[in-house]
Design a protein around this motif. Structure first.
Motif, short mmCIF file in Angstrom:
data_model
loop_
_atom_site.label_atom_id
_atom_site.label_comp_id
_atom_site.label_asym_id
_atom_site.label_seq_id
_atom_site.Cartn_x
_atom_site.Cartn_y
_atom_site.Cartn_z
N VAL A 213 0.86 -1.20 0.00
CA VAL A 213 0.00 0.00 0.00
C VAL A 213 0.89 1.24 0.00
O VAL A 213 2.08 1.14 0.32
N SER B 114 -6.53 -9.04 3.23
CA SER B 114 -6.92 -8.25 2.06
C SER B 114 -8.36 -8.60 1.72
O SER B 114 -8.81 -9.74 1.95
N ARG B 115 -9.10 -7.59 1.23
CA ARG B 115 -10.51 -7.82 0.89
C ARG B 115 -10.90 -6.85 -0.23
O ARG B 115 -10.76 -5.64 -0.07
N GLY B 116 -11.36 -7.41 -1.32
CA GLY B 116 -11.86 -6.56 -2.43
C GLY B 116 -10.90 -5.48 -2.87
O GLY B 116 -11.29 -4.32 -2.98
N GLY B 117 -9.63 -5.83 -3.08
CA GLY B 117 -8.65 -4.85 -3.56
C GLY B 117 -8.19 -3.88 -2.49
O GLY B 117 -7.54 -2.87 -2.80
N GLN B 118 -8.50 -4.17 -1.23
CA GLN B 118 -8.11 -3.28 -0.14
C GLN B 118 -7.27 -4.07 0.87
O GLN B 118 -7.53 -5.25 1.13
N SER C 41 -8.64 0.84 6.03
CA SER C 41 -8.46 0.14 4.76
C SER C 41 -7.72 1.06 3.79
O SER C 41 -8.00 2.27 3.74
N PRO D 176 -6.11 1.17 -0.34
CA PRO D 176 -6.14 0.46 -1.63
C PRO D 176 -4.83 -0.30 -1.84
O PRO D 176 -3.75 0.26 -1.62
N LEU D 177 -4.95 -1.56 -2.26
CA LEU D 177 -3.75 -2.35 -2.56
C LEU D 177 -3.13 -1.83 -3.85
O LEU D 177 -3.86 -1.43 -4.77
N VAL D 178 -1.80 -1.79 -3.91
CA VAL D 178 -1.13 -1.30 -5.13
C VAL D 178 -0.19 -2.40 -5.63
O VAL D 178 -0.03 -3.43 -4.99
N GLU D 179 0.45 -2.13 -6.77
CA GLU D 179 1.43 -3.09 -7.32
C GLU D 179 2.52 -3.33 -6.30
O GLU D 179 2.97 -2.40 -5.64
#
Ligand code: ADP
Length: 374
Positions: A249, A284-288, A358, A360-363
């Motif tokens: 993140v 992690s959940r739904g891209g978060q 929460s 946002p998940l990143v590369e």
């Protein structure tokens, strides 16, 4: 007490205005209905009288002049009809007049409630802003009391310790213990001042965040490792449940440490039992990437879940509250988390509460180099 009685008066005044408005609108509608009915009756009577007069005129007019008279009558009395020797009120015209009048009445019947609604809406908005002003005043008072208390306590302790050190010959260990205590109190005041400064910077939109790509698992473990001793000394029993995979993140590690330490500090402060179990979970959940801090403390009611993030908000009353604090911690948590692109919310549990962050998940590429904990 004074505020409560003035609030009572505001409600009484509000009630009086509402009743007055209702009465005014009802009276206005009744008045309009009566006037319109009178208009219809008046028109009917007047038209009948006109018909009787025109009837006489018609009878007295010579047959050769009647055509001219008929044309004049049509212009002057369009609601009258002449048929042979008979002059009468045209029933269609009469009905049209009645319908027109009833349309006015219906218009008033719609306008009245709309007017009432608009007035009530206006009153509601005024009432709400009065209420929030009162709430703001209450919080301001609470804040001033809490702030003076928070600063007075360490200052008194420092004065007492300084006087003892000056006036008495103490063994070196005792001196060192006193000095350590003094440093602790100074740290506390520094922390308070930092919070106040951070709040005022955020309030002026000057909060500065330098986000970098980090694994949230790592960021949390590092913060916990740094604070472990202090937390344990305050009775915290930490249960860390990291995510099985890295959670990349964007966050500012220093700002994040402040966020997490505020949540942990609260979890301890609002858990009255001597042993304070705290769960720190990551997944992690739904891209978060999600981080939960859960305690078994006094908990929160549903109505408080939003308010606790507002500046200076503290549950209950300052005089009855025993825990230290200025009501700024969660405001800072929310503002800083949002500046980093995340979200935070609180959940009420049957026992205790849960705070969820929460991001946002990143590369995963470009993660700031850290090793995964063993
Ligand atoms: P402070 O702790 O300085 O009062 P905060 O902004 O950190 O200010 O918290 C605001 C209020 O939210 C607290 O006064 C407290 O009533 C409530 N609160 C915060 N964290 C918790 C928790 N973990 N459990 C129960 N109540 C909490």
């Amino acid at each position: 007490m004074q505020m409560r009685s003035s609030r009572g008066w505001v409600w009484v005044a509000f009630g009086v205005v509402v009743v007055f408005l209702l009465a005014q609108v009802v009276w206005w509608l009744v008045f309009q209905r009566n006037t319109i009915q009178q208009n219809i009756e008046y028109a009917e009577t007047a038209w009948l009288q006109e018909a009787a007069l025109v009837q006489q005129l018609w009878a007295a007019t010579a047959p050769e002049k009647r055509e001219t008279l008929r044309l004049e009558l049509q212009k002057a009395f369009p609601h009258l009809e002449v048929e042979g020797e008979r002059v009468y009120v045209n029933p269609e015209r009469l009905q049209a007049y009645r319908t027109e009048q009833m349309r006015h009445l219906r218009m008033f019947a719609y306008e009245g409630p709309v007017f009432l609604l608009v007035m009530l809406l206006g009153l509601y908005i005024i009432g709400r802003s009065l209420r929030s002003e009162q709430e703001f005043k209450r919080r301001q008072q609470n804040f001033l009391m809490a702030a003076s208390h928070e600063f007075r306590t360490p200052i008194s302790t420092l004065r007492l310790l300084a006087q003892t050190l000056t006036m008495r010959e103490l063994p070196r260990e005792k001196q060192l213990a006193y000095l350590e205590h003094m440093t602790h109190e100074i740290d506390r005041m520094e922390d308070l001042t930092e919070r106040l400064l951070a709040t005022s910077r955020l309030a002026q939109g000057m909060g500065q965040i330098k986000p970098e790509r980090h694994d949230l698992n790592q960021a949390v473990s590092r913060c916990l490792a740094r604070q472990q001793q202090t937390l344990a000394a305050r009775g915290a029993v930490l249960h860390l449940e990291p995510a099985p995979t890295p959670l990349p993140v964007d966050l500012d590690p220093e700002a994040f440490a402040l966020v997490l330490s505020n949540l942990l500090d609260n979890a301890i402060k609002y858990s009255p039992q001597p042993e304070k179990p705290i769960w720190v979970r990551l997944h992690s959940r739904g891209g978060q990437a999600v981080l939960e801090v859960e305690d078994r403390g006094v908990g929160l009611s549903k109505g408080q879940l939003q308010q606790i993030f507002e500046p200076f908000y503290r549950v209950g009353d300052e005089q009855t509250r025993r825990t230290r604090g200025l009501g700024l911690g969660l405001y800072l948590v929310k503002s800083i988390t949002e500046l980093m692109g995340g979200r935070v919310w609180a959940e009420a549990l049957p026992q205790g509460s849960r705070f969820v962050l929460s991001f946002p998940l990143v590369e995963a590429q470009g993660l700031v180099g850290e090793r995964r904990p063993a």
